[in-house]
Design an enzyme around this catalytic site. Sequence first.
Site, PDB file in Angstrom:
ATOM      1  N   ARG A 127      44.375 -38.713   2.412  1.00 41.45           N
ATOM      2  CA  ARG A 127      44.183 -37.537   3.290  1.00 41.45           C
ATOM      3  C   ARG A 127      42.978 -36.691   2.891  1.00 41.45           C
ATOM      4  NH1 ARG A 127      49.921 -37.047   2.699  1.00 41.45           N
ATOM      5  NH2 ARG A 127      50.943 -38.147   4.389  1.00 41.45           N
ATOM      6  N   LYS A 149      29.996 -34.984  10.666  1.00 42.92           N
ATOM      7  CA  LYS A 149      30.515 -35.977  11.608  1.00 42.92           C
ATOM      8  C   LYS A 149      30.563 -37.315  10.897  1.00 42.92           C
ATOM      9  CE  LYS A 149      29.373 -34.369  16.251  1.00 42.92           C
ATOM     10  NZ  LYS A 149      28.572 -34.632  17.455  1.00 42.92           N
ATOM     11  N   GLU A 191      15.030 -38.138  15.957  1.00 41.71           N
ATOM     12  CA  GLU A 191      15.961 -37.011  15.735  1.00 41.71           C
ATOM     13  C   GLU A 191      15.198 -35.747  15.333  1.00 41.71           C
ATOM     14  OE1 GLU A 191      19.008 -37.301  16.681  1.00 41.71           O
ATOM     15  OE2 GLU A 191      19.925 -39.210  16.082  1.00 41.71           O
ATOM     16  N   LYS A 233      19.905 -27.607  12.408  1.00 38.99           N
ATOM     17  CA  LYS A 233      21.243 -28.196  12.462  1.00 38.99           C
ATOM     18  C   LYS A 233      22.259 -27.262  11.791  1.00 38.99           C
ATOM     19  CE  LYS A 233      24.004 -32.247  12.432  1.00 38.99           C
ATOM     20  NZ  LYS A 233      24.128 -33.687  12.441  1.00 38.99           N
ATOM     21  N   GLU A 243      32.243 -29.037  17.551  1.00 37.65           N
ATOM     22  CA  GLU A 243      31.683 -29.323  18.869  1.00 37.65           C
ATOM     23  C   GLU A 243      32.595 -28.890  20.015  1.00 37.65           C
ATOM     24  OE1 GLU A 243      29.153 -32.794  19.023  1.00 37.65           O
ATOM     25  OE2 GLU A 243      29.638 -33.082  21.125  1.00 37.65           O
ATOM     26  N   ARG A 247      27.390 -27.255  19.776  1.00 44.62           N
ATOM     27  CA  ARG A 247      26.950 -28.405  18.977  1.00 44.62           C
ATOM     28  C   ARG A 247      26.532 -29.598  19.833  1.00 44.62           C
ATOM     29  NH1 ARG A 247      29.269 -30.813  13.235  1.00 44.62           N
ATOM     30  NH2 ARG A 247      27.884 -32.616  13.219  1.00 44.62           N
ATOM     31  N   ASN A 251      23.092 -33.583  20.846  1.00 46.68           N
ATOM     32  CA  ASN A 251      23.182 -34.915  21.457  1.00 46.68           C
ATOM     33  C   ASN A 251      22.183 -35.111  22.577  1.00 46.68           C
ATOM     34  OD1 ASN A 251      25.247 -36.379  20.055  1.00 46.68           O
ATOM     35  ND2 ASN A 251      26.674 -34.848  20.806  1.00 46.68           N
ATOM     36  N   HIS A 254      21.279 -38.585  23.668  1.00 45.67           N
ATOM     37  CA  HIS A 254      22.258 -39.511  23.096  1.00 45.67           C
ATOM     38  C   HIS A 254      23.150 -40.181  24.135  1.00 45.67           C
ATOM     39  CE1 HIS A 254      20.866 -37.656  19.451  1.00 45.67           C
ATOM     40  NE2 HIS A 254      21.727 -38.298  18.682  1.00 45.67           N
ATOM     41  N   HIS A 258      23.231 -43.879  23.498  1.00 42.64           N
ATOM     42  CA  HIS A 258      24.438 -44.619  23.090  1.00 42.64           C
ATOM     43  C   HIS A 258      24.731 -45.749  24.067  1.00 42.64           C
ATOM     44  CE1 HIS A 258      26.289 -41.154  20.465  1.00 42.64           C
ATOM     45  NE2 HIS A 258      25.317 -41.802  19.850  1.00 42.64           N
ATOM     46  N   HIS A 271      19.447 -46.852  16.388  1.00 46.14           N
ATOM     47  CA  HIS A 271      20.004 -45.630  16.979  1.00 46.14           C
ATOM     48  C   HIS A 271      18.878 -44.679  17.405  1.00 46.14           C
ATOM     49  CE1 HIS A 271      22.641 -42.216  17.618  1.00 46.14           C
ATOM     50  NE2 HIS A 271      21.893 -41.499  16.807  1.00 46.14           N
TER      51      HIS A 271
HETATM   52  P1  NAD Z   1      20.894 -47.272   8.878  1.00 41.23           P
HETATM   53  O1  NAD Z   1      21.879 -46.594   8.058  1.00 41.23           O
HETATM   54  O2  NAD Z   1      21.262 -48.568   9.506  1.00 41.23           O
HETATM   55  O3  NAD Z   1      19.563 -47.471   8.020  1.00 41.23           O
HETATM   56  C1  NAD Z   1      18.470 -48.076   8.615  1.00 41.23           C
HETATM   57  C2  NAD Z   1      17.984 -49.301   7.802  1.00 41.23           C
HETATM   58  O4  NAD Z   1      17.194 -48.820   6.717  1.00 41.23           O
HETATM   59  C3  NAD Z   1      19.079 -50.145   7.211  1.00 41.23           C
HETATM   60  O5  NAD Z   1      18.674 -51.494   7.229  1.00 41.23           O
HETATM   61  C4  NAD Z   1      19.140 -49.650   5.779  1.00 41.23           C
HETATM   62  O6  NAD Z   1      19.666 -50.590   4.893  1.00 41.23           O
HETATM   63  C5  NAD Z   1      17.686 -49.379   5.491  1.00 41.23           C
HETATM   64  N1  NAD Z   1      17.387 -48.393   4.477  1.00 41.23           N
HETATM   65  C6  NAD Z   1      18.031 -47.224   4.254  1.00 41.23           C
HETATM   66  N2  NAD Z   1      17.370 -46.499   3.352  1.00 41.23           N
HETATM   67  C7  NAD Z   1      16.309 -47.236   2.962  1.00 41.23           C
HETATM   68  C8  NAD Z   1      15.254 -47.009   2.059  1.00 41.23           C
HETATM   69  N3  NAD Z   1      15.109 -45.846   1.423  1.00 41.23           N
HETATM   70  N4  NAD Z   1      14.345 -47.983   1.895  1.00 41.23           N
HETATM   71  C9  NAD Z   1      14.441 -49.157   2.594  1.00 41.23           C
HETATM   72  N5  NAD Z   1      15.396 -49.406   3.496  1.00 41.23           N
HETATM   73  C10 NAD Z   1      16.319 -48.449   3.673  1.00 41.23           C
HETATM   74  O7  NAD Z   1      20.405 -46.337  10.092  1.00 41.23           O
HETATM   75  P2  NAD Z   1      20.055 -44.790  10.195  1.00 41.23           P
HETATM   76  O8  NAD Z   1      18.982 -44.707  11.197  1.00 41.23           O
HETATM   77  O9  NAD Z   1      19.857 -44.174   8.869  1.00 41.23           O
HETATM   78  O10 NAD Z   1      21.392 -44.174  10.782  1.00 41.23           O
HETATM   79  C11 NAD Z   1      21.855 -44.539  12.051  1.00 41.23           C
HETATM   80  C12 NAD Z   1      23.337 -44.274  12.110  1.00 41.23           C
HETATM   81  O11 NAD Z   1      23.576 -42.897  11.937  1.00 41.23           O
HETATM   82  C13 NAD Z   1      23.968 -44.672  13.431  1.00 41.23           C
HETATM   83  O12 NAD Z   1      25.152 -45.365  13.209  1.00 41.23           O
HETATM   84  C14 NAD Z   1      24.256 -43.346  14.084  1.00 41.23           C
HETATM   85  O13 NAD Z   1      25.356 -43.395  14.956  1.00 41.23           O
HETATM   86  C15 NAD Z   1      24.505 -42.469  12.908  1.00 41.23           C
HETATM   87  N6  NAD Z   1      24.278 -41.038  13.149  1.00 41.23           N
HETATM   88  C16 NAD Z   1      25.235 -40.184  12.761  1.00 41.23           C
HETATM   89  C17 NAD Z   1      25.051 -38.834  12.925  1.00 41.23           C
HETATM   90  C18 NAD Z   1      26.075 -37.871  12.417  1.00 41.23           C
HETATM   91  O14 NAD Z   1      25.969 -36.681  12.719  1.00 41.23           O
HETATM   92  N7  NAD Z   1      27.031 -38.305  11.636  1.00 41.23           N
HETATM   93  C19 NAD Z   1      23.857 -38.347  13.491  1.00 41.23           C
HETATM   94  C20 NAD Z   1      22.892 -39.263  13.871  1.00 41.23           C
HETATM   95  C21 NAD Z   1      23.106 -40.621  13.688  1.00 41.23           C
HETATM   96  N1  GLY Z   2      24.114 -35.736  15.543  1.00 39.27           N
HETATM   97  C1  GLY Z   2      24.883 -34.876  16.366  1.00 39.27           C
HETATM   98  C2  GLY Z   2      25.748 -33.933  15.624  1.00 39.27           C
HETATM   99  O1  GLY Z   2      25.783 -33.940  14.422  1.00 39.27           O
HETATM  100  O2  GLY Z   2      26.450 -33.191  16.231  1.00 39.27           O
END
Ligand code: NAD
Ligand code: GLY
Length: 366
Positions: A127, A149, A191, A233, A243, A247, A251, A254, A258, A271
Amino acid sequence: MSSDRCSPSTVSIALAERSYDILIGPQLLDDPATWQGLPRAAVALIVSNETVAPLYLERLRIRLLAHYGRVDAVVLPDGEQHKDWPTMNQIVDHLLGSASDRKTVLFALGGGVVGDMTGFAAAIYMRGVPFVQVPTTLLAQVDSSVGGKTAINHPLGKNMLGAFYQPARVIADLDTLDSLPSRELAAGLAEVIKYGPIADPDFLDWIEANLGALLARDKAALAYAVKRSCEIKAWVVGQDEREQGLRAILNFGHTFGHAIETGLGYGEWLHGEGVGCGMVLASDLSVRLGLMPPEFLARMRRLIAAAGLPVRAPRLGAARYLELMRVDKKSEGGEIRFVLIEGLGKAGMRGAPDSLVAEVLEANAA
Ligand code: NAD
Ligand code: GLY
């Protein structure tokens, strides 16, 4: 902007007892001060993936051994297509298999995929156990590691299973961006760009003026982009953590993005690429609804293309787009709701006729 102006900075997220700091700067991984004052425990677990672990995991482990009696690691497969239950279960399996107690601290070392999955595992294990975000992509440093998130994908919809669960700290070491592939850097810029039209016209001007420096990975430019993005942010999340309204502006782009990601299959487009193209489509919709002048669409398309992001949408068919977008978390009673720009620096949520959405898709199709 020159690199000698890159000094560490801290942005705070104000959420009462869930408040925390985002540390931003070079050389943070190796600085002992970075790791002071974190939740205490017998065990720490680093979660990373097969790409990032060889680059940074041992350096992190060495730092954490000064604070935790045992530092374990789970290395996940890399890729958005692995942001699912079976992969996240590897984290839970390790925690249970090693009898990790409810004080165990999880460290998410990687991009948004590792961060979102680790956060979700932390939220549900016994939990809730503490976790720390150590984002290593630009996208994760400016967005996904901040705000709590956490999620995994479902074949029918992106990020559909998750929880709001805040980290104890975010540690954004800008030096980790040195090893990031260019395509991933561009995805992170999507972003960054987002924050301009939704909240800060001056920041949009700054991004346009400094795009070359950002693409060249100038540390001072990156430091400012990460800091300003996190400030915006933090301002949004501080007012609307779960949200209920405001918030949703984070998006922008998005809803379309998405749909592209899910429609093409996770991992086909990044993404940030979906968000980049999605911002063009949402800007076009803002113009067609009379909320913004046509020059705004041209400006957004120019900037997004210059950042190296796609501006033409895959031809999935309007009916398929509409079907996918109805599953979006912002939909209400089957009505798709888009984040649209209503004036530079001001965003709001609105519906739009399906026929107009279809026009936007056709006008911007690949
Ligand atoms: P990712 O985590 O897939 O990383 C991108 C690529 O870069 C991967 O292949 C990873 O292994 C590689 N990588 C990471 N750091 C590295 C480094 N320093 N050097 C070399 N390679 C490296 O993708 P992302 O763009 O970081 O994140 C996308 C994800 O985040 C999506 O799933 C999206 O839905 C999510 N997201 C979440 C939020 C949130 O608020 N929680 C907001 C935006 C996006
Ligand atoms: N990336 C959108 C949020 O964090 O709300």
